[in-house]
Design a protein around this motif. Structure first.
Motif, PDB file in Angstrom:
ATOM      1  N   SER A 184      47.340  41.265  52.386  1.00 19.03           N
ATOM      2  CA  SER A 184      46.679  40.066  52.901  1.00 19.03           C
ATOM      3  C   SER A 184      47.607  38.863  52.904  1.00 19.03           C
ATOM      4  O   SER A 184      47.484  37.976  53.757  1.00 19.03           O
ATOM      5  CB  SER A 184      45.438  39.750  52.068  1.00 19.03           C
ATOM      6  OG  SER A 184      44.556  40.858  52.033  1.00 19.03           O
ATOM      7  N   SER A 185      48.514  38.792  51.936  1.00 11.81           N
ATOM      8  CA  SER A 185      49.501  37.717  51.845  1.00 11.81           C
ATOM      9  C   SER A 185      50.640  38.217  50.970  1.00 11.81           C
ATOM     10  O   SER A 185      50.662  39.393  50.581  1.00 11.81           O
ATOM     11  CB  SER A 185      48.878  36.448  51.248  1.00 11.81           C
ATOM     12  OG  SER A 185      48.651  36.608  49.866  1.00 11.81           O
ATOM     13  N   ALA A 186      51.558  37.340  50.635  1.00 15.12           N
ATOM     14  CA  ALA A 186      52.688  37.743  49.803  1.00 15.12           C
ATOM     15  C   ALA A 186      52.250  38.207  48.413  1.00 15.12           C
ATOM     16  O   ALA A 186      52.950  38.985  47.773  1.00 15.12           O
ATOM     17  CB  ALA A 186      53.675  36.586  49.672  1.00 15.12           C
ATOM     18  N   VAL A 187      51.087  37.747  47.958  1.00 14.01           N
ATOM     19  CA  VAL A 187      50.658  38.067  46.591  1.00 14.01           C
ATOM     20  C   VAL A 187      49.284  38.717  46.539  1.00 14.01           C
ATOM     21  O   VAL A 187      48.769  38.979  45.453  1.00 14.01           O
ATOM     22  CB  VAL A 187      50.636  36.795  45.711  1.00 14.01           C
ATOM     23  CG1 VAL A 187      52.045  36.243  45.535  1.00 14.01           C
ATOM     24  CG2 VAL A 187      49.703  35.738  46.296  1.00 14.01           C
ATOM     25  N   SER A 188      48.674  39.004  47.689  1.00 15.36           N
ATOM     26  CA  SER A 188      47.313  39.553  47.669  1.00 15.36           C
ATOM     27  C   SER A 188      47.199  40.791  48.554  1.00 15.36           C
ATOM     28  O   SER A 188      47.890  40.916  49.573  1.00 15.36           O
ATOM     29  CB  SER A 188      46.298  38.495  48.111  1.00 15.36           C
ATOM     30  OG  SER A 188      46.573  38.050  49.416  1.00 15.36           O
ATOM     31  N   TRP A 189      46.305  41.695  48.122  1.00 18.28           N
ATOM     32  CA  TRP A 189      46.070  42.957  48.813  1.00 18.28           C
ATOM     33  C   TRP A 189      44.572  43.197  48.959  1.00 18.28           C
ATOM     34  O   TRP A 189      43.781  42.769  48.116  1.00 18.28           O
ATOM     35  CB  TRP A 189      46.694  44.122  48.049  1.00 18.28           C
ATOM     36  CG  TRP A 189      48.180  44.123  48.048  1.00 18.28           C
ATOM     37  CD1 TRP A 189      49.007  43.379  47.258  1.00 18.28           C
ATOM     38  CD2 TRP A 189      49.024  44.893  48.895  1.00 18.28           C
ATOM     39  NE1 TRP A 189      50.322  43.639  47.552  1.00 18.28           N
ATOM     40  CE2 TRP A 189      50.363  44.569  48.551  1.00 18.28           C
ATOM     41  CE3 TRP A 189      48.790  45.830  49.897  1.00 18.28           C
ATOM     42  CZ2 TRP A 189      51.454  45.157  49.193  1.00 18.28           C
ATOM     43  CZ3 TRP A 189      49.878  46.417  50.538  1.00 18.28           C
ATOM     44  CH2 TRP A 189      51.191  46.070  50.177  1.00 18.28           C
TER      45      TRP A 189
END
Length: 245
Positions: A184-189
């Motif tokens: 979803s982003s550099a730090v989220s899934w």
């Protein structure tokens, strides 16, 4: 699953000669379920000769994507992928993909169509652990995630089970479900679990993880209530392993 090209071509040749196919691709009169991909109404160019010339899809390198190729799904089905231009699509760089499914026992064809804009190769896997291979056709590649059209074997042919997006659909031993993870982003899934049966793919849940905030949250899907899973158990495991269920 890697298949030898010789086996594929041998099966194709036996089927095509023994069944006395005409020079046009024949459609299956009925599809296994109501919401499967529609078969093509237009007459297709002869493909019997191209079976013999086409390489196995799983023998191609990544830079050989959108190359006409064949895949075998077990002993009963041979699938031919034919890439062509898209007319009046408005999507730069897209290809029209014709998927012709040869039913080995009787020589008939199903014909599906997809519009693809990625060079990823079609893949096969048993995503629900029922002993039958599913076909995953990549249709679009984003910065990280790939969109896939998923086909399952039903009624002696293929039926479209649905579409997913992420890094790749596979069977998850712990949950007993089909699993795919999307960034979803550099730090989220977003970690999704699906049930796959004759009705197609049904979302069980989406587990959202944020590594920066060290948080987990769960969104229940339409198939969650019948799954027997417990939200608190899933979140507890997520909190303990931050995404490792």
């Amino acid at each position: 699953m890697r298949l030898e090209q010789g086996l594929i071509l041998g099966l194709a040749s036996v089927s095509l000669v023994a069944c006395g196919l005409s020079d046009t691709v024949e459609e299956v009169a009925s599809t296994p379920v109501e919401d499967v991909a529609a078969t093509s109404d237009a007459e297709q160019e002869p493909i019997s000769a191209r079976f013999e010339a086409a390489p196995a899809c799983d023998s191609l390198g990544y830079d050989q994507g959108r190359t006409d190729c064949v895949l075998a799904l077990g002993e009963d089905l041979i699938v031919f992928f034919d890439y062509g231009p898209v007319e009046d699509d408005g999507f730069r760089g897209a290809s029209a993909l014709t998927i012709a499914v040869n039913l080995v026992d009787d020589g008939d064809y199903q014909v599906f169509e997809e519009t693809v804009s990625t060079s990823r190769i079609p893949e096969v896997a048993d995503v629900n652990n029922d002993g039958m291979l599913e076909l995953m056709v990549p249709t679009y590649l984003g910065n990280v995630n790939t969109s896939w059209s998923v086909y399952q074997q039903l009624g002696g042919g293929l039926a479209k089970a649905g579409e997913v997006s992420g890094l790749g659909l596979s069977y998850d031993d712990q949950s007993g479900l089909a699993a795919i993870s999307a960034r979803s982003s550099a730090v989220s899934w977003a970690i999704q679990r699906y049930r796959l049966d004759e009705a197609g793919l049904a979302l069980v849940y989406t587990l959202n993880t944020d590594m920066a905030e060290q948080t987990c949250s769960l969104d229940q899907g339409p198939a969650f209530a019948a799954s027997g899973l417990n939200t608190n158990d899933i979140l507890t495991r997520c909190d303990a392993g931050m995404g490792e269920e």
